[in-house]
Structures are given as structure tokens and as C-alpha cells.
Motif scaffolding. Structure first.
Motif, mmCIF file in Angstrom:
data_model
loop_
_atom_site.group_PDB
_atom_site.id
_atom_site.type_symbol
_atom_site.label_atom_id
_atom_site.label_comp_id
_atom_site.label_asym_id
_atom_site.label_seq_id
_atom_site.Cartn_x
_atom_site.Cartn_y
_atom_site.Cartn_z
ATOM 1 N N PRO A 147 9.181 2.676 11.372
ATOM 2 C CA PRO A 147 7.832 2.454 12.180
ATOM 3 C C PRO A 147 6.639 2.801 13.161
ATOM 4 N N LEU A 148 5.519 2.724 12.135
ATOM 5 C CA LEU A 148 4.548 3.342 12.905
ATOM 6 C C LEU A 148 3.790 2.201 13.687
ATOM 7 N N PRO A 149 3.246 3.288 16.167
ATOM 8 C CA PRO A 149 2.657 1.969 16.160
ATOM 9 C C PRO A 149 1.365 1.410 15.917
ATOM 10 N N PRO A 150 1.075 0.344 16.584
ATOM 11 C CA PRO A 150 -0.056 0.039 15.760
ATOM 12 C C PRO A 150 -1.288 1.028 15.981
ATOM 13 N N SER A 151 -1.833 1.298 15.143
ATOM 14 C CA SER A 151 -3.104 2.602 15.048
ATOM 15 C C SER A 151 -4.729 1.512 14.721
ATOM 16 N N ASP A 152 -5.196 2.425 15.278
ATOM 17 C CA ASP A 152 -7.208 2.118 14.995
ATOM 18 C C ASP A 152 -7.623 2.858 13.924
ATOM 19 N N ILE A 153 -6.373 4.600 14.400
ATOM 20 C CA ILE A 153 -6.609 5.541 13.092
ATOM 21 C C ILE A 153 -4.840 5.618 12.511
ATOM 22 N N ILE A 154 -5.297 6.385 11.361
ATOM 23 C CA ILE A 154 -4.100 7.192 10.689
ATOM 24 C C ILE A 154 -4.358 8.133 10.091
ATOM 25 N N TYR A 155 -3.761 9.240 10.772
ATOM 26 C CA TYR A 155 -4.725 10.818 9.780
ATOM 27 C C TYR A 155 -3.081 11.540 9.541
ATOM 28 N N VAL A 156 -3.763 11.521 7.833
ATOM 29 C CA VAL A 156 -1.819 12.282 7.328
ATOM 30 C C VAL A 156 -2.386 13.295 6.412
ATOM 31 N N ASN A 157 -1.793 13.806 6.950
ATOM 32 C CA ASN A 157 -1.271 15.899 6.692
ATOM 33 C C ASN A 157 -0.292 15.956 5.349
ATOM 34 N N ALA A 158 -0.378 15.370 5.246
ATOM 35 C CA ALA A 158 0.894 14.899 3.323
ATOM 36 C C ALA A 158 0.434 14.674 2.284
ATOM 37 N N GLY A 159 0.819 15.541 1.234
ATOM 38 C CA GLY A 159 0.335 13.843 -0.228
ATOM 39 C C GLY A 159 1.447 12.872 0.109
ATOM 40 N N VAL A 160 1.356 11.767 -0.382
ATOM 41 C CA VAL A 160 1.911 10.937 -0.897
ATOM 42 C C VAL A 160 1.238 10.309 -2.217
ATOM 43 N N VAL A 161 2.045 9.817 -3.257
ATOM 44 C CA VAL A 161 1.839 8.992 -4.398
ATOM 45 C C VAL A 161 0.775 7.875 -3.858
ATOM 46 N N ALA A 162 1.713 7.372 -2.933
ATOM 47 C CA ALA A 162 1.010 5.851 -2.074
ATOM 48 C C ALA A 162 1.172 5.733 -0.720
ATOM 49 N N PRO A 163 0.035 5.314 0.033
ATOM 50 C CA PRO A 163 0.357 4.903 1.528
ATOM 51 C C PRO A 163 1.408 4.137 1.481
ATOM 52 N N PRO A 164 2.807 3.964 2.104
ATOM 53 C CA PRO A 164 3.677 3.293 2.878
ATOM 54 C C PRO A 164 3.307 1.876 3.299
ATOM 55 N N VAL A 165 3.949 0.643 2.328
ATOM 56 C CA VAL A 165 3.292 -1.059 2.984
ATOM 57 C C VAL A 165 3.682 -0.352 4.989
ATOM 58 N N GLY A 166 4.195 0.405 5.357
ATOM 59 C CA GLY A 166 4.449 0.229 6.959
ATOM 60 C C GLY A 166 3.315 1.331 7.386
ATOM 61 N N TRP A 167 2.869 1.870 6.919
ATOM 62 C CA TRP A 167 1.471 2.912 7.246
ATOM 63 C C TRP A 167 0.016 1.002 7.627
ATOM 64 N N LEU A 168 0.360 1.189 6.008
ATOM 65 C CA LEU A 168 -0.406 -0.159 5.887
ATOM 66 C C LEU A 168 -0.901 -1.019 6.718
ATOM 67 N N LYS A 169 0.267 -1.924 7.191
ATOM 68 C CA LYS A 169 1.220 -2.737 7.877
ATOM 69 C C LYS A 169 0.620 -2.486 9.492
ATOM 70 N N ALA A 170 0.427 -1.010 9.500
ATOM 71 C CA ALA A 170 -0.010 -0.734 10.790
ATOM 72 C C ALA A 170 -1.245 -0.975 11.981
ATOM 73 N N LEU A 171 -2.241 -0.520 10.243
ATOM 74 C CA LEU A 171 -3.515 -0.206 10.808
ATOM 75 C C LEU A 171 -3.977 -1.523 11.282
ATOM 76 N N ARG A 172 -4.461 -1.691 12.999
ATOM 77 C CA ARG A 172 -5.677 -2.695 12.989
ATOM 78 C C ARG A 172 -6.048 -3.015 12.181
ATOM 79 N N PRO A 173 -6.715 -4.663 13.063
ATOM 80 C CA PRO A 173 -8.224 -5.017 12.216
ATOM 81 C C PRO A 173 -9.122 -4.343 11.977
ATOM 82 N N GLY A 174 -9.951 -3.649 11.416
ATOM 83 C CA GLY A 174 -11.140 -2.350 10.961
ATOM 84 C C GLY A 174 -10.212 -0.577 11.072
ATOM 85 N N GLY A 175 -9.625 -0.503 11.359
ATOM 86 C CA GLY A 175 -8.305 0.258 11.640
ATOM 87 C C GLY A 175 -9.122 1.257 10.421
ATOM 88 N N ARG A 176 -9.118 2.519 10.781
ATOM 89 C CA ARG A 176 -9.044 3.431 8.931
ATOM 90 C C ARG A 176 -7.838 4.591 8.816
#
Length: 280
Positions: A158-187
Motif C-alpha cells: 500500500p502507498l501512503p496517502p499522497s498529494d503527488i505520486i511520481y512514477v518512473n516505470a511503465g505500466v499498462v494501467a495504474p494499480p487501483v491502490g495508486w489511484l486510491k492513495a491520491l488525496r483530493p486534488g492529488g496529482r
């Protein structure tokens, strides 16, 4: 002013100009975070196209250019293209006090840049799967009191609650956990690689109505282990469909509909713009 300080300042000016950011701190941070401290002892191996070039000496002047410096040449891991990272970080617009998660931190150079930009009050959690690189990142970031390195899999942990998630590896789609970790207004910025024909960088913003997405440039990164292979049931987008994607949805919240451009298990992309005003 010493020669290397002068070179760093010019390098930082180039980074800021390429980023076209309104934040003057971006130039200052690139001027003060020493890139050579994250590369190991020189001379260094520069990745040039499909070949490699070794710097003539260990003079750090050689690496204050828009060049890829190998971290693990055999695995294709490098320090990243400075122009690209400056632009991406500028697009994310980190602010003091924000929480950043960096996926694929390597030896920590861009983690350090992010740590400076969210100071005071902000934090960086840097994930790195390669043990040797994670150990180096931990040592390199010791002087940055607001950065923590995790040797682990950011796809399964699990990722910590995040205002920014910066990904430096290619994915077919962002995992659900990454999207849920984004705070409101998060990028979040991630390299989207649903197929060999679709290498895109995508900016995601969590809005009140959902996850807005903006594919904004071509991009190629090494694959993210555990999130880089689509299953047989996936709907793979064409390049044109991928560039028309304007939102990302979780199937648990909304089933794929006729606006779907790509479907990957629990996550799907749509042409629907969640930021559009009703009737527009």
C-alpha cells in the motif's frame, strides 16, 4: 564562484526553461542538488541512443547536460533524462507541505529534488525494487530529513496517502491502490505503456467527480514489474484512442461504457472529461 557551481547554475537554468514552470524554486533546487552525488564514482557511462559512451574523466561537469547516466547498464536502468524530469516535476507543481510518493526512485536524485520542493513540512516516500539501488538511495538521501526509502514493491504494497505520486516505470494501467492513495486534488504522473505502440506520459488529477487524465507527451520507461503486462481480457487502446482518454475509472464505482478507450481489470480509461461543465 567555482567552475562546478557555475556549471550547475547554468544546468539548472536550462532545466527551468525546459520545464516552463512558474515556480522559481525549481531552478534553485536543480542548482543545489548535486547530481554526481547520486551516480557513484566517475567516470560515468552515458547512454547515447543504442550505444554507450564513457566520460573522459570523473569531472562532474560531464554529467550536467541532458544525458542519461547508467545506474545498472545490464538492466537498462539509468538516472533519467533531466529535461523530461524537470518538465514532469514542473507540471506536478510540488508545494511545501505536500506528501510525495516516488515509484522507481533509483538512487534518489529526483527524490531529492522533490524533497526540496515540498520543504518545509512535506515528505517523500521513495520506493525502489532493486536492492542495491535502494541501499544507495537510502545513503544518498540521509541528508534530506524528509525523505524515506522503501526497498519494496510499490505495486503490491500500500502507498501512503499522497498529494503527488511520481512514477518512473511503465505500466499498462495504474494499480487501483495508486489511484486510491491520491488525496483530493492529488496529482500523479505515470508512463502509460498498454502496448508497444502506445508509449505515453499521463497526468492524473483526483477531482470531486473522479480521476481526470491528460496524456501529454510520448515517453518510454523500463517496465514496472507486476504492472506491465495486460491480461488476455484487457481492451488495448489504439494510439488514437489512448490520446483521447480523459478520465480513469474504477470498475467498482462505474462499469465500462461506450466511452471506454481501454479496460484493464479493475481500471478503465474513458473519453469522458470529468472536468467538463454540464452541457459542454
Amino acid at each position: 564562484m567555482s567552475k562546478i557551481e557555475d556549471i550547475r547554475k547554468f544546468y539548472a537554468r536550462l532545466m527551468a526553461a525546459n520545464a516552463a514552470s512558474s515556480d522559481p524554486r525549481l531552478e534553485q533546487v536543480f542548482a543545489t542538488v548535486p547530481r554526481e552525488a547520486f551516480l557513484g564514482p566517475g567516470p560515468w557511462t552515458i547512454v547515447a541512443g543504442s550505444g554507450r559512451v564513457t566520460t573522459p574523466s570523473a569531472d562532474p561537469a560531464h554529467i550536467y547536460q541532458n544525458v542519461l547516466v547508467a545506474l545498472d547498464a545490464d538492466k537498462g536502468i539509468n538516472n533519467g533524462e533531466p529535461f523530461l524530469h524537470a518538465m514532469w516535476i514542473g507540471k506536478l507543481a510540488p508545494k511545501p507541505g505536500e506528501a510525495v510518493t516516488h515509484v522507481g526512485a533509483g538512487t534518489g536524485y529526483y527524490s531529492a529534488v522533490l524533497a526540496r520542493l515540498v520543504s518545509p513540512g512535506g515528505t517523500v516516500t521513495a520506493f525502489e525494487l532493486e536492492g542495491r539501488l535502494a541501499d544507495l538511495a537510502r545513503k544518498n538521501l540521509e541528508i534530506y530529513g524528509n525523505a524515506t526509502v522503501i526497498h519494496g514493491d510499490a505495486v503490491t504494497r500500500p502507498l501512503p496517502p499522497s498529494d503527488i505520486i511520481y512514477v518512473n516505470a511503465g505500466v499498462v494501467a495504474p494499480p487501483v491502490g495508486w489511484l486510491k492513495a491520491l488525496r483530493p486534488g492529488g496529482r500523479m504522473i505515470f508512463p502509460w505503456r498498454p502496448s508497444e505502440r502506445v508509449p505515453l506520459a499521463v497526468m492524473v488529477t483526483r477531482t470531486e467527480k473522479g480521476f481526470a487524465c491528460d496524456p501529454f507527451m510520448r515517453s518510454w520507461f523500463i517496465p514496472c514489474i507486476g504492472a506491465s503486462v495486460a491480461d488476455l481480457a484487457a481492451k488495448i487502446p489504439t494510439p488514437e484512442q489512448a490520446t483521447r482518454s480523459r478520465s480513469i475509472w474504477l470498475t467498482q464505482h462505474k462499469a465500462p461504457d461506450r466511452t471506454a478507450t481501454a479496460i484493464f481489470g479493475d481500471v478503465w480509461f474513458s473519453t469522458k472529461d470529468v472536468r467538463a461543465k454540464p452541457g459542454s
